[in-house]
Design an enzyme around this catalytic site. Structure first.
Site, mmCIF file in Angstrom:
data_model
loop_
_atom_site.group_PDB
_atom_site.id
_atom_site.type_symbol
_atom_site.label_atom_id
_atom_site.label_comp_id
_atom_site.label_asym_id
_atom_site.label_seq_id
_atom_site.Cartn_x
_atom_site.Cartn_y
_atom_site.Cartn_z
ATOM 1 N N SER A 201 -20.722 64.604 -22.087
ATOM 2 C CA SER A 201 -19.565 63.914 -22.637
ATOM 3 C C SER A 201 -19.487 62.506 -22.085
ATOM 4 O O SER A 201 -20.203 62.140 -21.160
ATOM 5 C CB SER A 201 -18.275 64.675 -22.300
ATOM 6 O OG SER A 201 -18.276 65.964 -22.855
ATOM 7 N N SER B 204 -20.778 66.796 -27.350
ATOM 8 C CA SER B 204 -20.322 65.726 -26.470
ATOM 9 C C SER B 204 -18.846 65.454 -26.751
ATOM 10 O O SER B 204 -18.464 65.116 -27.871
ATOM 11 C CB SER B 204 -21.143 64.452 -26.711
ATOM 12 O OG SER B 204 -20.703 63.402 -25.889
ATOM 13 N N ASP C 144 -16.087 62.952 -26.465
ATOM 14 C CA ASP C 144 -16.000 61.511 -26.236
ATOM 15 C C ASP C 144 -14.560 61.039 -26.445
ATOM 16 O O ASP C 144 -14.030 61.090 -27.560
ATOM 17 C CB ASP C 144 -16.945 60.774 -27.180
ATOM 18 C CG ASP C 144 -18.396 61.200 -26.988
ATOM 19 O OD1 ASP C 144 -18.752 61.560 -25.850
ATOM 20 O OD2 ASP C 144 -19.163 61.181 -27.967
#
Length: 355
Positions: free
Chosen positions: A243, A281, A283
């Site tokens: 991340s 991920s 974000d």
């Protein structure tokens, strides 16, 4: 130990806007940052015992009781594969009334418990005749190097990180929440940068950014427009989806909606480094203004372009700084994340640019 230097200190061009004195988030007046780094043991993984490669990073946008003197805030989620606490409140209300803590994915609740204890100690009215605070804890997965199941970060570590929070220059690389993080299959961690934005009246405001960089494949890594990752000889091992957490702070008079507009622009800075915000991920960008929360004196929406530029530049440079400052680290089961080879990177960039 390899001598680590930021790309700016090596004379590389990283954007148009000038930086603050430290070129990190603490250039914003009043911002404090504290870290607790947990590094223990070597060898095979024994869940609950280690090896331990993790930590906590605390960010205080102002050196005041934030519960009583909140800041305006905006948040943008680019990829929702994350386990952060506090996102809905900031989205709904547009302000921040607690410090910001960063840690590993499975330690979010322990860190939140530490923040709650910290706030209750500061504010005896909470839970009696006052509203409860919104806890903000954000995370990345450091399980490639760390015994993440052991949940070695405890509430006391969150409190200690808050107590250690000081003015800059801040530590970067393998520190705090960044101890066990990977970026482009190399060693990642904490990175930071700042920019000065001047308004039409000659007043200077600061935009500061801090990145917890833990994402990406080596082949995607870009530096200054050069596909460096396709040429590096650094040894890379397995990929664990990671991340990217970005925390920005400014002293400019911006509304909650303008802060969210700024937060949206970090995706452009992410792409400068090669990020494609892969599945898995999480974000996030949290953007905070330390300007008086009571004031209605906002900048015009038509005056934001240089702030957008600052967001793009500080995002990219924070990620690059995390890579340039991180040290090679061996973690559980002999897993290794090697540091970005700086000299080789410079050679590739100069060769590509014809230098």
């Amino acid at each position: 130990m390899q001598n680590r230097r930021t790309p700016r200190s090596l004379g590389l061009w990283l954007g148009q806007l000038p930086t603050g004195p430290f070129n990190d988030i603490s250039d914003v007046p009043g911002v404090l940052v504290g870290n607790v780094s947990l590094i223990q043991g070597n060898g095979p993984l024994v869940p609950g015992r280690g090896p331990v490669r993790t930590g906590v990073t605390a960010i205080l946008p102002r050196p005041v009781n934030l519960y009583r003197q909140p800041c305006r805030a905006g948040i943008e989620v680019f990829n929702g594969y994350g386990k952060s606490i506090g996102v809905p409140f900031v989205q709904e209300m547009g302000f921040l009334n607690c410090p910001i803590l960063l840690t590993n994915t499975l330690s979010v609740n322990d860190v939140a418990n530490g923040v709650i204890t910290y706030l209750l100690q500061q504010n005896p009215e909470i839970g009696n005749d006052a509203r409860t605070p919104n806890i903000v804890v954000m995370e990345c997965d450091d399980s490639y190097l760390n015994d993440i199941r052991g949940r070695h970060v405890k509430p006391r570590d969150a409190i200690l990180a808050l107590q250690r929070a000081t003015k800059g220059p801040i530590e970067q690389g393998n520190v705090g929440a960044g101890v066990g993080m990977s970026c482009f299959q190399m060693k990642g961690g904490i990175g930071s940068a700042s920019r000065i934005v001047q308004d039409q009246n000659g007043r200077n405001y600061i935009v500061g950014m801090l990145a917890l960089a833990n994402f990406g494949l080596l082949r995607d890594f870009l530096f200054s427009g050069v596909p460096v990752g396709q040429f590096l000889s650094v040894l890379v091992e397995g990929y664990v989806p990671g991340s990217l957490i970005l925390v920005g702070v400014t002293d400019a008079p911006l509304s909650r909606w303008q802060l969210r507009q700024l937060a949206k622009r970090v995706s452009l800075g992410m792409s400068r480094t090669g990020s494609i915000s892969m599945t898995g991920s999480g974000d996030f960008c949290l953007m905070v203004s330390t300007y008086s929360c009571e004031s209605k004196d906002y900048l015009s929406d038509w005056k934001l372009d240089q702030y957008f530029r600052a967001m793009v530049e500080t995002t990219a440079e924070s990620i690059w700084n995390a890579l340039f400052m991180a040290q090679t680290m061996e973690g559980r089961d002999g897993n290794i994340r090697y540091a970005l080879p700086i000299e080789e990177t410079l050679q590739i960039v100069r060769r590509w640019q014809g230098g």
